[in-house]
Design a protein around this motif. Structure first.
Motif, mmCIF file in Angstrom:
data_model
loop_
_atom_site.group_PDB
_atom_site.id
_atom_site.type_symbol
_atom_site.label_atom_id
_atom_site.label_comp_id
_atom_site.label_asym_id
_atom_site.label_seq_id
_atom_site.Cartn_x
_atom_site.Cartn_y
_atom_site.Cartn_z
ATOM 1 N N UNK A 28 0.830 0.042 -59.465
ATOM 2 C CA UNK A 28 1.844 1.019 -59.162
ATOM 3 C C UNK A 28 2.899 2.049 -60.014
ATOM 4 N N UNK A 29 2.871 1.222 -61.287
ATOM 5 C CA UNK A 29 3.695 1.519 -61.671
ATOM 6 C C UNK A 29 3.432 3.036 -62.509
ATOM 7 N N UNK A 30 2.352 2.929 -62.805
ATOM 8 C CA UNK A 30 1.386 4.404 -63.355
ATOM 9 C C UNK A 30 1.844 5.478 -62.016
ATOM 10 N N UNK A 34 3.749 8.247 -64.225
ATOM 11 C CA UNK A 34 3.343 9.916 -64.481
ATOM 12 C C UNK A 34 4.246 10.844 -63.181
ATOM 13 N N UNK A 35 4.656 10.572 -62.156
ATOM 14 C CA UNK A 35 5.289 10.966 -60.852
ATOM 15 C C UNK A 35 6.834 11.057 -61.287
ATOM 16 N N UNK A 36 7.581 10.365 -62.607
ATOM 17 C CA UNK A 36 8.535 10.697 -62.856
ATOM 18 C C UNK A 36 9.805 10.021 -61.826
ATOM 19 N N UNK A 37 8.929 8.847 -61.435
ATOM 20 C CA UNK A 37 9.830 8.403 -60.058
ATOM 21 C C UNK A 37 10.743 7.325 -60.576
ATOM 22 N N UNK A 38 10.994 7.034 -61.701
ATOM 23 C CA UNK A 38 11.407 5.653 -62.961
ATOM 24 C C UNK A 38 12.225 4.717 -61.911
ATOM 25 N N UNK A 153 -7.783 11.687 -54.360
ATOM 26 C CA UNK A 153 -6.645 12.441 -53.684
ATOM 27 C C UNK A 153 -5.972 12.017 -54.664
ATOM 28 N N UNK A 154 -5.625 10.303 -54.892
ATOM 29 C CA UNK A 154 -4.440 9.614 -55.574
ATOM 30 C C UNK A 154 -4.101 10.814 -57.189
ATOM 31 N N UNK A 155 -5.725 11.159 -57.328
ATOM 32 C CA UNK A 155 -5.140 11.897 -59.101
ATOM 33 C C UNK A 155 -4.672 13.458 -58.661
ATOM 34 N N UNK A 156 -4.619 13.863 -57.340
ATOM 35 C CA UNK A 156 -4.845 15.423 -57.778
ATOM 36 C C UNK A 156 -3.374 15.472 -57.292
ATOM 37 N N UNK A 157 -2.138 14.471 -56.653
ATOM 38 C CA UNK A 157 -1.380 14.026 -55.766
ATOM 39 C C UNK A 157 -0.124 13.893 -56.425
ATOM 40 N N UNK A 158 -0.642 12.606 -57.919
ATOM 41 C CA UNK A 158 0.412 12.849 -58.070
ATOM 42 C C UNK A 158 0.541 13.716 -60.198
ATOM 43 N N UNK A 159 -0.407 14.666 -59.958
ATOM 44 C CA UNK A 159 -0.087 15.808 -61.575
ATOM 45 C C UNK A 159 0.630 16.772 -60.623
ATOM 46 N N UNK A 160 0.628 17.330 -59.486
ATOM 47 C CA UNK A 160 0.768 18.198 -59.204
ATOM 48 C C UNK A 160 0.608 17.663 -57.245
ATOM 49 N N UNK A 161 1.218 18.098 -56.257
ATOM 50 C CA UNK A 161 1.058 17.952 -54.778
ATOM 51 C C UNK A 161 1.212 19.321 -54.569
ATOM 52 N N UNK A 174 -0.831 11.183 -48.777
ATOM 53 C CA UNK A 174 -1.112 10.121 -49.988
ATOM 54 C C UNK A 174 0.392 9.322 -50.569
ATOM 55 N N UNK A 175 1.157 10.449 -50.650
ATOM 56 C CA UNK A 175 2.629 9.762 -51.564
ATOM 57 C C UNK A 175 3.329 8.652 -51.218
ATOM 58 N N UNK A 176 3.478 9.159 -49.167
ATOM 59 C CA UNK A 176 4.075 8.301 -48.581
ATOM 60 C C UNK A 176 3.326 7.187 -48.627
ATOM 61 N N UNK A 177 2.183 7.175 -48.716
ATOM 62 C CA UNK A 177 1.388 5.812 -48.944
ATOM 63 C C UNK A 177 1.343 5.421 -50.065
ATOM 64 N N UNK A 178 1.657 6.285 -51.296
ATOM 65 C CA UNK A 178 1.613 5.461 -52.827
ATOM 66 C C UNK A 178 3.343 4.641 -52.934
#
Length: 283
Positions: A28-30, A34-38, A153-161, A174-178
């Protein structure tokens, strides 16, 4: 190296907990890095802690309270950012301020000794039970299965929703699922690592791996490997030097990040670009 550490049952459980918790937290840290949500790691860990304090005050299992508050916060952060047209970090900050207030409010309302509350605040990987191990292992397995099954799907969302949404991927879902997955991972790791330290184990290994590769798949593998390595080395150091295990694991993970940054190939590429030299290509 002193291997007598392996002869103790509680240490065997701690080693397994570091393995399961490391894999789940690093995965989950990845997303977080990557999404800059530290800040989300801080927010959800305090939400889980607030839920645990509420459960202790109300008289039921702290883990159930931690799950409810953590998942409820994860459910609020996404829609709050989308509907309020806020930056995700802003909505995370709003939820965080509420959760830290509730955490200390419920802690103040708990009557008598607050030993159990303080254990959840700092955590203790050395008192992990078989039930805790089953729960940690189950969450780690579910996280790995979900990431593998929905990798594209996750790869697409984390780079550009927005682009992901444009090509027909349910990006918000997918974002809410993450966010839910992050909340669940933090909650089950709360008794072992502690509410104040868990976000460090989410951020540090993934940030260290980010210094070493441009490949998302390798990022997952390296982050998990560095998290488990930090857990095991931290356990060994805490045993040898007789210091708190959770804090030692976090210090080790910070040292791993510093070493990865120092020897990062990305720094070399940046230096080559500055010197107008051709940059190497990663395979």
């Amino acid at each position: 190296m002193d291997l007598s550490i392996l002869s103790y049952h509680f240490m065997q459980n701690a080693i397994l907990a570091a393995l399961f918790g490391g894999v789940a937290c690093a995965t989950v840290g990845v997303f977080v890095v990557i999404m800059r949500l530290s800040f989300i790691g801080v927010c959800l860990s305090h939400a889980a802690f607030a839920g645990a304090m509420f459960a202790l005050w109300a008289g039921f299992d702290p883990l159930i309270g931690a799950f409810i508050f953590s998942l409820a916060s994860a459910a609020v952060i996404g829609p709050l950012a989308d509907r309020g047209e806020l930056n995700a970090d802003t909505s995370i900050g709003i939820v965080f301020s509420l959760m830290i207030g509730l955490a200390f409010l419920f802690m103040g309302l708990i009557k008598g000794p607050k030993t159990e509350a303080l254990n959840l605040l700092w955590g203790s990987i050395l008192i992990v039970t078989n039930q805790d191990l089953i729960l940690l292992g189950s969450v780690a397995l579910v996280v790995v299965i979900l990431v593998t099954a929905f990798y594209k799907e996750i790869q697409s969302v984390i780079f550009n929703r927005e682009i992901a949404l444009g090509v027909g991927i349910p990006a918000s879902l997918v974002f809410y699922g993450l966010l839910f997955m992050t909340g669940a991972t933090i909650t089950v790791s709360l008794p072992t690592i502690g509410g104040l330290l868990i976000f460090s184990l989410i951020i540090n290994p993934a940030a260290a791996a980010y210094q070493l590769t441009y490949s998302l798949k390798w990022l997952f593998f390296l982050a998990a490997a560095l998290a488990v390595l930090s857990g095991w080395v931290g356990l060994w150091a805490s045993y040898v030097f007789d210091v708190p295990s959770g804090a030692t694991i976090i210090v080790v993970s910070s040292v791993v990040f510093a070493i990865a940054t120092l020897f990062s190939p990305k720094r070399k590429i940046k230096r080559l670009k500055e010197d107008d030299e051709p940059a190497p290509v990663f395979q």
